[in-house]
Design an enzyme around this catalytic site. Structure first.
Site, PDB file in Angstrom:
ATOM      1  N   GLU A  49       0.847  -1.195   0.000  1.00 25.47           N
ATOM      2  CA  GLU A  49       0.000   0.000   0.000  1.00 25.47           C
ATOM      3  C   GLU A  49       0.886   1.250   0.000  1.00 25.47           C
ATOM      4  OE1 GLU A  49      -3.983   1.311   2.356  1.00 25.47           O
ATOM      5  OE2 GLU A  49      -2.245   0.960   3.638  1.00 25.47           O
ATOM      6  N   LYS A  58      -8.749   3.544  -2.600  1.00 22.13           N
ATOM      7  CA  LYS A  58      -9.291   2.976  -1.369  1.00 22.13           C
ATOM      8  C   LYS A  58     -10.629   3.642  -1.062  1.00 22.13           C
ATOM      9  CE  LYS A  58      -7.650   1.793   3.299  1.00 22.13           C
ATOM     10  NZ  LYS A  58      -6.495   1.926   4.221  1.00 22.13           N
ATOM     11  N   CYS A  75      -5.104  -2.692   2.410  1.00 25.60           N
ATOM     12  CA  CYS A  75      -5.070  -2.762   3.869  1.00 25.60           C
ATOM     13  C   CYS A  75      -6.397  -3.237   4.451  1.00 25.60           C
ATOM     14  CB  CYS A  75      -4.645  -1.397   4.402  1.00 25.60           C
ATOM     15  SG  CYS A  75      -4.104  -1.385   6.133  1.00 25.60           S
TER      16      CYS A  75
END
Length: 330
Positions: free
Chosen positions: A48, A130, A164
């Site tokens: 990430e 995200k 994540c």
């Protein structure tokens, strides 16, 4: 004749980023792509916000203190339509390898936690953001929308990616499973903050989350984790109090099979390198015959998911001559 399923080698990165240095980060990215290809990998996955590194400063002090790093972080974030992204795409083409790249995306004056899926011809299959930045991440990152929750057809199978803690959200996982995901990339930062006080941030939970994703989705999971270097700790920790919140290491990259089985050997959490495993998509049907979470093992008459894949633009513009939109409320 028996059907032939794609079989290939995948590589997962475990390494420290070139922190706050986009140019050096691009160079390191290309070196890792070259190394993976030299070892016959057809896919490489990065952590990430690999470029320019995860902004750990947001977890180490109050926002005022953290602001000293924000300008440098913004300036070294990656634009999708940029010469730097072109260099990564050219490396994928040159080395004939698929790349899933984690990066801080700079778009206008905003930042997003991005992932790019690049095929072995250097074509940009997709970029995503995200959906919701986690906790302190909301200090500097915006959020994506349902169009970024997608699985894509590639020469290696149906490929998807999440960042994540997106990988622990049950509804997001089900949305990916429902699109026939076969190979999943979970991109993570280093598991190296709050290790003494927040068990959920630690390597045991992260390992379990990736393993369960593979088991639930009956898919291969390539989890890629960054490493925190001594240089990063020295830069970020100007007091003993801050030094107690973060440590070097934090790696935990692994590749899992569709039955949840680890397929590689863990590196030491401080060691930089690539983790490899052989992927045989034919194994997926053996797992799904037991429990297909997006098929025969569902009860849609009892529970079902509503998924809005529509892009959500920040501004809607009307062309000249068209009737203006009606504004309700002010």
């Amino acid at each position: 004749m028996p059907k032939k399923h794609p079989c290939f080698k995948a590589a997962s990165v475990q390494a420290a980023p070139a922190f706050l240095d986009l140019e050096a980060g691009i160079e390191k990215t290309i070196r890792l792509i070259s190394e993976a290809a030299a070892n016959k990998a057809s896919l490489i996955a990065f952590p990430e916000t690999w470029l320019p590194g995860y902004p750990f400063f947001i977890w180490l002090g109050d926002p005022g203190w953290a602001m000293q790093f924000v300008q440098r972080y913004f300036d070294n974030s990656l634009e999708v339509d940029s010469p730097e992204m072109v260099r990564v795409r050219e490396a994928a083409r040159e080395h004939n390898i698929h790349v899933v790249l984690g990066y801080s995306e700079r778009s206008g004056s905003s930042l997003y936690m991005g992932q790019a899926i690049i095929d072995s011809q250097g074509e940009l299959i997709a970029t995503r953001r995200k959906l919701k930045a986690t906790h302190a991440e909301q200090m500097i990152f915006g959020q994506g929308d349902g169009s970024h929750l997608a699985v894509h057809d590639t020469a290696l199978g149906r490929l998807g990616a999440l960042n994540c803690w997106e990988n622990i959200q049950p509804l997001l996982k089900q949305a990916m499973f429902s699109q026939g995901e076969q190979v999943h990339v979970g991109s993570w930062p280093a598991n190296a903050v709050y290790r003494d006080s927040a068990y959920g941030f630690g390597p045991e939970v992260t390992f379990a989350a990736n393993q369960v994703y593979a088991l639930e989705g009956q898919c291969f999971v390539i989890s890629s984790h960054a490493v925190i270097s001594e240089e990063m700790v020295t830069l970020l920790c100007d007091t003993p109090e801050r030094a107690r919140l973060i440590r070097t290491g934090g790696g935990g990259s692994m590749i899992f099979g569709p039955d949840g089985r680890p397929l590689a050997t863990l590196l030491d959490e401080r060691q930089e390198g690539l983790v490899y495993a052989e992927i045989d998509l034919g194994r997926i049907s053996l797992a799904k015959i037991v429990a297909d979470m997006a098929g025969h093992y569902m009860r849609p008459d009892v529970v079902r998911l509503m998924l809005n894949r529509s892009p959500q633009p920040r501004v809607e513009r009307l062309e000249p001559g068209l009737k203006p939109l009606t504004v309700v409320g002010k």
